[in-house]
Design a protein around this motif. Structure first.
Motif, short mmCIF file in Angstrom:
data_model
loop_
_atom_site.label_atom_id
_atom_site.label_comp_id
_atom_site.label_asym_id
_atom_site.label_seq_id
_atom_site.Cartn_x
_atom_site.Cartn_y
_atom_site.Cartn_z
N TYR A 13 0.85 -1.18 0.00
CA TYR A 13 0.00 0.00 0.00
C TYR A 13 0.89 1.23 0.00
CZ TYR A 13 -4.09 -2.81 1.01
OH TYR A 13 -5.10 -3.72 0.93
N SER A 14 0.39 2.30 -0.60
CA SER A 14 1.10 3.57 -0.59
C SER A 14 0.15 4.67 -0.15
CB SER A 14 1.62 3.91 -1.99
OG SER A 14 2.62 3.00 -2.38
N SER A 15 0.72 5.75 0.30
CA SER A 15 -0.03 6.97 0.64
C SER A 15 0.75 8.13 0.03
CB SER A 15 -0.13 7.14 2.15
OG SER A 15 1.16 7.35 2.70
N ASP A 17 2.16 10.48 1.61
CA ASP A 17 3.38 10.63 2.42
C ASP A 17 4.43 9.57 2.08
OD1 ASP A 17 2.31 12.84 3.70
OD2 ASP A 17 1.67 11.70 5.46
N SER A 18 4.00 8.33 1.85
CA SER A 18 4.98 7.27 1.56
C SER A 18 5.63 7.49 0.20
CB SER A 18 4.34 5.88 1.64
OG SER A 18 3.42 5.66 0.59
N TYR A 30 6.64 2.56 2.06
CA TYR A 30 5.24 2.22 1.78
C TYR A 30 4.38 2.62 2.97
CZ TYR A 30 8.03 -0.42 -1.45
OH TYR A 30 8.97 -0.76 -2.40
N TYR A 31 3.07 2.43 2.82
CA TYR A 31 2.15 2.68 3.93
C TYR A 31 1.81 1.35 4.57
CZ TYR A 31 -1.83 3.85 6.73
OH TYR A 31 -2.68 4.00 7.80
N ARG A 33 -0.61 -0.63 6.88
CA ARG A 33 -1.93 -0.57 7.52
C ARG A 33 -1.84 -1.05 8.96
NH1 ARG A 33 -5.62 -4.13 4.23
NH2 ARG A 33 -3.75 -5.40 4.24
N GLY A 37 1.17 3.80 9.58
CA GLY A 37 2.09 4.86 9.17
C GLY A 37 3.08 4.36 8.15
N LEU A 38 4.16 5.11 7.98
CA LEU A 38 5.16 4.77 6.99
C LEU A 38 5.93 3.51 7.37
CD1 LEU A 38 6.72 8.23 6.04
CD2 LEU A 38 4.85 6.98 4.94
#
Length: 102
Positions: A13-15, A17-18, A30-31, A33, A37-38
């Motif tokens: 997963y990514s966000s 911020d990542s 990566y993000y 879950r 957070g990172l």
């Protein structure tokens, strides 16, 4: 995500911020879950990733991270394998070990 030879390593997963952090530091970030957070791949395991590129898919709703696996044991999976689908076999195993054609 895939390695520099185009072999799939795993799904992450990514966000926003990542992605920003991955580009900033040139590593697989990566993000997570479960951590909320990172996740900087390799900070605890030592099996980190040098970021080679990030591409958008055809409708811009998924990313492909291309990385080079680094570390004493260049593993992506928590089972200490290079990818999440088991050990490489055949020609792929030779390519990964640097025996195959360049």
């Amino acid at each position: 995500m895939s390695d520099e030879c185009g072999k799939t390593l795993g799904l992450v997963y990514s966000s926003k911020d990542s992605i920003v952090e991955a580009v900033r530091c040139g590593r697989g970030v990566y993000y997570s879950r479960s951590r909320g957070g990172l996740w900087r791949k390799g900070d605890t395991s030592g099996a980190w990733q040098a970021l080679k590129g990030i591409k958008l898919d055809c409708d811009s709703d998924a990313l492909l991270f291309t990385v080079k696996q680094m570390g004493a044991i260049p593993a992506f999976c928590h089972l200490n394998t290079r990818n999440c689908w088991g050990e490489d076999a055949g020609l792929t195993a030779l390519e990964v070990r640097g025996v195959g054609p360049s």
